[in-house]
Design an enzyme around this catalytic site. Structure first.
Site, PDB file in Angstrom:
ATOM      1  N   LEU A 129       0.873  -1.173   0.000  1.00 53.91           N
ATOM      2  CA  LEU A 129       0.000   0.000   0.000  1.00 53.91           C
ATOM      3  C   LEU A 129       0.909   1.222   0.000  1.00 53.91           C
ATOM      4  CD1 LEU A 129      -2.689  -0.845   2.764  1.00 53.91           C
ATOM      5  CD2 LEU A 129      -3.034  -0.893   0.296  1.00 53.91           C
ATOM      6  N   ASP A 130       0.467   2.310  -0.635  1.00 49.86           N
ATOM      7  CA  ASP A 130       1.241   3.556  -0.605  1.00 49.86           C
ATOM      8  C   ASP A 130       1.439   4.020   0.834  1.00 49.86           C
ATOM      9  OD1 ASP A 130       1.156   3.618  -3.355  1.00 49.86           O
ATOM     10  OD2 ASP A 130      -0.398   5.164  -3.479  1.00 49.86           O
ATOM     11  N   LYS A 131       2.471   4.804   1.024  1.00 48.40           N
ATOM     12  CA  LYS A 131       2.782   5.338   2.358  1.00 48.40           C
ATOM     13  C   LYS A 131       1.561   6.000   3.007  1.00 48.40           C
ATOM     14  CE  LYS A 131       5.336   8.987   4.638  1.00 48.40           C
ATOM     15  NZ  LYS A 131       6.141  10.194   4.494  1.00 48.40           N
TER      16      LYS A 131
END
Length: 233
Positions: free
Chosen positions: A65-67
């Site tokens: 997942l993106d930051k």
């Protein structure tokens, strides 16, 4: 942009939403990268040792997942399980529902975005743009509520392209609140990205129903979700 400190063993244990012999699903906090970056700094993987639950090795990420994205993140507990999960993700066998709050919002109440994506340019690495010659990218979406010039959507990525939901939303004219790459989010401070991996369905065993996991709405999204009619569930 929120930067979250390294999670303690207690904190990451408190974020376990599901555990069985094959996998864990944890509730990833927004603002914490999953991998250690080139400059170091806090990251989720650094806390995985606390999630062994008696196994010889810590679990391994089955996807990313993106930051700045929060919510359901799947970890394989051993090599064979991680390989099986990787294939399920690769072949889009895992049902994923994200909650987003977008600016403005679609006129319709549900629909499908079929818009191929390609890399923006070599310098920007992961950044994507709509590209007729790019990779197939399909997202189903449904409006769950509206209010205050915002819409609360459930978005289901049929394909798993980098930044897919963010680019698709922005290209449709309703960027995700707080998106500082494709939308109007600030570089620093509020609002941060309103993108949350709400539900995941994982058909890990052939003869059993998929494992279904739900992650609670994160604190930074609750105010705008409520403005769109969310009842706190």
């Amino acid at each position: 942009m929120i930067d979250v400190p390294q999670l303690t063993a207690e904190e990451i244990l408190g974020r376990v939403l599901h555990r069985d012999g094959l996998m864990l699903v944890i509730d990833k906090p927004a603002g914490l990268p999953v991998h250690r970056g080139p400059k170091g700094g806090p990251n989720l993987e650094a806390s995985f040792d606390a999630l062994r639950f008696g196994l010889p090795r810590p679990p391994v990420l089955a996807h990313r997942l993106d930051k700045d994205t929060s919510g359901c993140l799947v970890l394989g507990r051993h090599r064979k399980a991680t390989a099986s999960l990787g294939l399920l993700f690769k072949h889009s066998k895992i049902a994923k529902t994200y909650w987003t709050v977008v600016e403005g919002g679609p006129i319709e109440d549900e629909g499908t975005i079929d818009m191929p994506l390609g890399r923006l340019n070599a310098e920007r690495g992961w950044w994507q743009k709509p590209d007729p010659d790019g990779q197939k990218a399909i997202t189903n979406w449904k409006v769950l509520g509206r209010g205050d010039g915002l819409a609360w959507l459930a978005m289901e990525p049929v394909t798993g392209r980098t930044h897919q939901l963010r680019v698709h939303s922005a290209a449709m004219g309703w960027p995700i609140v707080g998106d500082n790459i494709y939308g109007n989010g600030p570089r620093f401070g509020e609002p941060t990205l309103h993108l949350h991996s709400r539900e995941i369905g994982i058909p890990i065993s052939r003869n059993k129903d998929p494992v279904h996991v739900v992650a609670p709405a994160p604190a930074h999204m609750q105010e705008r979700l409520k403005a769109c009619g969310w009842n706190g569930e």
